[in-house]
Design a protein around this motif. Structure first.
Motif, PDB file in Angstrom:
ATOM      1  N   ILE A  12      22.380 -14.695  11.122  1.00 40.72           N
ATOM      2  CA  ILE A  12      21.100 -14.698  10.400  1.00 40.72           C
ATOM      3  C   ILE A  12      20.889 -13.355   9.694  1.00 40.72           C
ATOM      4  CG2 ILE A  12      18.582 -14.734  10.724  1.00 40.72           C
ATOM      5  CD1 ILE A  12      19.199 -16.803  13.048  1.00 40.72           C
ATOM      6  N   ALA A  13      21.233 -12.261  10.359  1.00 44.37           N
ATOM      7  CA  ALA A  13      21.090 -10.919   9.782  1.00 44.37           C
ATOM      8  C   ALA A  13      21.948 -10.782   8.524  1.00 44.37           C
ATOM      9  CB  ALA A  13      21.474  -9.852  10.804  1.00 44.37           C
ATOM     10  N   VAL A  14      23.172 -11.287   8.586  1.00 36.54           N
ATOM     11  CA  VAL A  14      24.073 -11.222   7.429  1.00 36.54           C
ATOM     12  C   VAL A  14      23.503 -12.039   6.274  1.00 36.54           C
ATOM     13  CG1 VAL A  14      26.373 -11.875   6.584  1.00 36.54           C
ATOM     14  CG2 VAL A  14      26.132 -10.736   8.799  1.00 36.54           C
ATOM     15  N   LYS A  15      23.001 -13.255   6.577  1.00 37.87           N
ATOM     16  CA  LYS A  15      22.425 -14.131   5.544  1.00 37.87           C
ATOM     17  C   LYS A  15      21.191 -13.478   4.913  1.00 37.87           C
ATOM     18  CE  LYS A  15      20.378 -18.667   4.842  1.00 37.87           C
ATOM     19  NZ  LYS A  15      18.954 -18.845   5.061  1.00 37.87           N
ATOM     20  N   LEU A  16      20.331 -12.914   5.747  1.00 32.64           N
ATOM     21  CA  LEU A  16      19.109 -12.252   5.290  1.00 32.64           C
ATOM     22  C   LEU A  16      19.447 -11.068   4.387  1.00 32.64           C
ATOM     23  CD1 LEU A  16      16.109 -12.775   5.919  1.00 32.64           C
ATOM     24  CD2 LEU A  16      16.276 -11.065   7.715  1.00 32.64           C
ATOM     25  N   PHE A  17      20.439 -10.291   4.805  1.00 32.00           N
ATOM     26  CA  PHE A  17      20.864  -9.134   4.029  1.00 32.00           C
ATOM     27  C   PHE A  17      21.400  -9.580   2.666  1.00 32.00           C
ATOM     28  CE2 PHE A  17      24.138  -6.154   2.627  1.00 32.00           C
ATOM     29  CZ  PHE A  17      23.435  -4.958   2.619  1.00 32.00           C
ATOM     30  N   ALA A  18      22.303 -10.559   2.691  1.00 31.66           N
ATOM     31  CA  ALA A  18      22.934 -11.037   1.451  1.00 31.66           C
ATOM     32  C   ALA A  18      21.900 -11.601   0.477  1.00 31.66           C
ATOM     33  CB  ALA A  18      23.990 -12.088   1.777  1.00 31.66           C
ATOM     34  N   HIS A  19      20.953 -12.391   1.003  1.00 30.15           N
ATOM     35  CA  HIS A  19      19.934 -13.030   0.168  1.00 30.15           C
ATOM     36  C   HIS A  19      19.023 -11.988  -0.495  1.00 30.15           C
ATOM     37  CE1 HIS A  19      17.030 -16.094  -1.100  1.00 30.15           C
ATOM     38  NE2 HIS A  19      16.103 -15.271  -0.652  1.00 30.15           N
ATOM     39  N   ASN A  20      18.594 -10.997   0.277  1.00 30.47           N
ATOM     40  CA  ASN A  20      17.618 -10.026  -0.222  1.00 30.47           C
ATOM     41  C   ASN A  20      18.226  -8.872  -0.996  1.00 30.47           C
ATOM     42  OD1 ASN A  20      14.767 -10.828   0.689  1.00 30.47           O
ATOM     43  ND2 ASN A  20      16.042 -11.236   2.466  1.00 30.47           N
ATOM     44  N   ILE A  21      19.475  -8.523  -0.706  1.00 33.17           N
ATOM     45  CA  ILE A  21      20.122  -7.436  -1.436  1.00 33.17           C
ATOM     46  C   ILE A  21      20.364  -7.862  -2.893  1.00 33.17           C
ATOM     47  CG2 ILE A  21      22.588  -7.879  -0.992  1.00 33.17           C
ATOM     48  CD1 ILE A  21      21.008  -4.436  -0.559  1.00 33.17           C
ATOM     49  N   LYS A  22      20.621  -9.168  -3.078  1.00 37.37           N
ATOM     50  CA  LYS A  22      20.794  -9.707  -4.448  1.00 37.37           C
ATOM     51  C   LYS A  22      19.526  -9.500  -5.253  1.00 37.37           C
ATOM     52  CE  LYS A  22      22.826 -13.674  -3.172  1.00 37.37           C
ATOM     53  NZ  LYS A  22      23.165 -15.084  -3.230  1.00 37.37           N
ATOM     54  N   ALA A  23      18.378  -9.833  -4.617  1.00 38.03           N
ATOM     55  CA  ALA A  23      17.076  -9.685  -5.284  1.00 38.03           C
ATOM     56  C   ALA A  23      16.787  -8.225  -5.629  1.00 38.03           C
ATOM     57  CB  ALA A  23      15.963 -10.262  -4.405  1.00 38.03           C
ATOM     58  N   LEU A  24      17.248  -7.314  -4.789  1.00 39.42           N
ATOM     59  CA  LEU A  24      17.014  -5.881  -5.032  1.00 39.42           C
ATOM     60  C   LEU A  24      17.913  -5.344  -6.154  1.00 39.42           C
ATOM     61  CD1 LEU A  24      16.657  -4.302  -1.468  1.00 39.42           C
ATOM     62  CD2 LEU A  24      14.910  -4.451  -3.215  1.00 39.42           C
TER      63      LEU A  24
ATOM     64  N   LEU B 249       0.826  -1.206   0.000  1.00 40.54           N
ATOM     65  CA  LEU B 249       0.000   0.000   0.000  1.00 40.54           C
ATOM     66  C   LEU B 249       0.865   1.262   0.000  1.00 40.54           C
ATOM     67  CD1 LEU B 249      -3.123   0.587   0.238  1.00 40.54           C
ATOM     68  CD2 LEU B 249      -2.684   1.025   2.655  1.00 40.54           C
ATOM     69  N   ILE B 250       1.994   1.188   0.718  1.00 37.10           N
ATOM     70  CA  ILE B 250       2.899   2.349   0.755  1.00 37.10           C
ATOM     71  C   ILE B 250       4.073   2.200  -0.216  1.00 37.10           C
ATOM     72  CG2 ILE B 250       2.291   3.211   3.051  1.00 37.10           C
ATOM     73  CD1 ILE B 250       4.638   1.673   4.199  1.00 37.10           C
ATOM     74  N   GLY B 251       4.002   1.156  -1.058  1.00 37.29           N
ATOM     75  CA  GLY B 251       4.971   1.000  -2.139  1.00 37.29           C
ATOM     76  C   GLY B 251       6.336   0.452  -1.759  1.00 37.29           C
ATOM     77  N   ILE B 252       6.372  -0.422  -0.743  1.00 39.82           N
ATOM     78  CA  ILE B 252       7.640  -1.034  -0.334  1.00 39.82           C
ATOM     79  C   ILE B 252       7.563  -2.538  -0.595  1.00 39.82           C
ATOM     80  CG2 ILE B 252       9.201  -1.486   1.609  1.00 39.82           C
ATOM     81  CD1 ILE B 252       8.090   1.099   2.889  1.00 39.82           C
ATOM     82  N   GLY B 253       8.584  -3.081  -1.250  1.00 38.82           N
ATOM     83  CA  GLY B 253       8.640  -4.520  -1.528  1.00 38.82           C
ATOM     84  C   GLY B 253       9.125  -5.310  -0.326  1.00 38.82           C
ATOM     85  N   VAL B 254       8.811  -6.616  -0.310  1.00 43.07           N
ATOM     86  CA  VAL B 254       9.222  -7.491   0.796  1.00 43.07           C
ATOM     87  C   VAL B 254      10.744  -7.552   0.894  1.00 43.07           C
ATOM     88  CG1 VAL B 254       9.129  -9.854   1.713  1.00 43.07           C
ATOM     89  CG2 VAL B 254       7.104  -8.850   0.696  1.00 43.07           C
TER      90      VAL B 254
ATOM     91  N   VAL C  14      15.665  -6.390   3.878  1.00 41.12           N
ATOM     92  CA  VAL C  14      16.986  -5.761   4.051  1.00 41.12           C
ATOM     93  C   VAL C  14      16.958  -4.829   5.268  1.00 41.12           C
ATOM     94  CG1 VAL C  14      18.645  -4.125   3.034  1.00 41.12           C
ATOM     95  CG2 VAL C  14      17.707  -5.977   1.641  1.00 41.12           C
ATOM     96  N   ALA C  15      15.875  -4.048   5.397  1.00 43.14           N
ATOM     97  CA  ALA C  15      15.714  -3.183   6.574  1.00 43.14           C
ATOM     98  C   ALA C  15      15.662  -4.038   7.841  1.00 43.14           C
ATOM     99  CB  ALA C  15      14.446  -2.341   6.437  1.00 43.14           C
ATOM    100  N   GLY C  16      14.954  -5.164   7.746  1.00 44.43           N
ATOM    101  CA  GLY C  16      14.866  -6.109   8.863  1.00 44.43           C
ATOM    102  C   GLY C  16      16.220  -6.664   9.242  1.00 44.43           C
TER     103      GLY C  16
ATOM    104  N   LEU D 194       9.337 -11.444  10.871  1.00 48.69           N
ATOM    105  CA  LEU D 194       8.250 -12.231  10.278  1.00 48.69           C
ATOM    106  C   LEU D 194       8.121 -11.962   8.781  1.00 48.69           C
ATOM    107  CD1 LEU D 194       5.535 -12.014  13.053  1.00 48.69           C
ATOM    108  CD2 LEU D 194       6.627 -14.096  12.213  1.00 48.69           C
ATOM    109  N   LEU D 195       8.168 -10.686   8.395  1.00 47.59           N
ATOM    110  CA  LEU D 195       8.053 -10.366   6.967  1.00 47.59           C
ATOM    111  C   LEU D 195       9.304 -10.803   6.207  1.00 47.59           C
ATOM    112  CD1 LEU D 195       6.187  -6.997   6.492  1.00 47.59           C
ATOM    113  CD2 LEU D 195       5.336  -9.310   6.399  1.00 47.59           C
ATOM    114  N   SER D 196      10.452 -10.717   6.860  1.00 50.51           N
ATOM    115  CA  SER D 196      11.695 -11.182   6.237  1.00 50.51           C
ATOM    116  C   SER D 196      11.623 -12.699   6.007  1.00 50.51           C
ATOM    117  CB  SER D 196      12.894 -10.847   7.124  1.00 50.51           C
ATOM    118  OG  SER D 196      12.934  -9.472   7.391  1.00 50.51           O
ATOM    119  N   LEU D 197      11.098 -13.417   6.995  1.00 47.73           N
ATOM    120  CA  LEU D 197      10.946 -14.876   6.871  1.00 47.73           C
ATOM    121  C   LEU D 197       9.943 -15.213   5.768  1.00 47.73           C
ATOM    122  CD1 LEU D 197      10.790 -15.938  10.635  1.00 47.73           C
ATOM    123  CD2 LEU D 197      12.636 -16.445   9.043  1.00 47.73           C
ATOM    124  N   ARG D 198       8.906 -14.371   5.663  1.00 50.79           N
ATOM    125  CA  ARG D 198       7.870 -14.597   4.646  1.00 50.79           C
ATOM    126  C   ARG D 198       8.457 -14.535   3.236  1.00 50.79           C
ATOM    127  NH1 ARG D 198       1.721 -12.766   4.206  1.00 50.79           N
ATOM    128  NH2 ARG D 198       1.325 -14.113   2.454  1.00 50.79           N
ATOM    129  N   ALA D 199       9.534 -13.753   3.085  1.00 44.23           N
ATOM    130  CA  ALA D 199      10.194 -13.650   1.785  1.00 44.23           C
ATOM    131  C   ALA D 199      10.916 -14.951   1.424  1.00 44.23           C
ATOM    132  CB  ALA D 199      11.174 -12.488   1.789  1.00 44.23           C
TER     133      ALA D 199
END
Length: 193
Positions: free
Chosen positions: A179-191, A64-69, A74-76, A123-128
């Motif tokens: 976990i934070a490093v893994k989450l960042f690495a995984h999602n920054i690639k997608a971005l 609704l506010i235009g932010i992708g998962v 990455v913010a998470g 939770l939203l990071s896991l949902r991705a």
């Protein structure tokens, strides 16, 4: 519906580390002293409801506010990184306001101590990455653990002691950092792709 034990376990561990209910035992005991009594059932159920509702509507709110998962993930990852630093280094980067004794079970215990910015972002990071049903099972398992810990917080503190709680916090802090490093690495690639 297909439950995956590995996904459930990973999601459970991530949430368990972020919520850090064992590490928050001293805060729970302090709240119990101030409030006189904490409703463990009420706090656990409200925290569980907040997390599950956010799991379903959080993504809609973001779109609704235009932010992708992936952006949110990455913010998470950054939030998890700072929570992990707090746990490992024993510092406080973010401090909640003191609450009145009347509402201690709901605020600050259920929200934001248990279902706070860290756990909701997680939770939203896991949902991705994981299937919805596996995350829900992980949330329910965490709520059960939270309830047990809240019910037995004074016994846990006596049993483990302050040093034991500090060690557990630091161990989970390191796990959370990884976990934070893994989450960042995984999602920054997608971005970036």
């Amino acid at each position: 519906m297909q439950l995956d034990v590995k996904e459930i376990f990973t999601a459970f561990m991530v949430l368990f580390a972020v919520i850090d209910i064992v590490g928050n035992v001293p805060i729970v005991i302090d709240l119990r002293k101030k409030a006189g009594h904490i409703q463990s059932e009420k706090a656990s159920i409200i925290a569980g409801i907040i997390m599950i509702v956010f799991l379903f509507v959080g993504q809609n709110i973001l779109s609704l506010i235009g932010i992708g998962v992936n952006s949110f993930a990455v913010a998470g990852a950054f939030i998890l990184f700072f929570i992990a630093l707090e746990m490992i280094l024993g510092i406080t980067l973010y401090k909640e306001d003191e609450s009145s004794a009347m509402t201690a079970s709901v605020f600050p215990l259920a929200f934001p101590l248990i279902a706070g910015p860290g756990s909701l972002t997680t939770l939203l990071s896991l949902r991705a990455e994981f299937k919805l049903e596996n995350i829900i099972v992980a949330v329910i398992l965490n709520v059960i653990i939270i309830y047990i810990v809240l019910k037995t917080s004074t016994k846990i503190e006596r049993l483990i002691g302050q040093n034991g709680i500090n060690i557990i916090r630091k161990v989970f802090g390191v796990v959370l950092l990884a976990i934070a490093v893994k989450l960042f690495a995984h999602n920054i690639k997608a971005l970036l792709l």
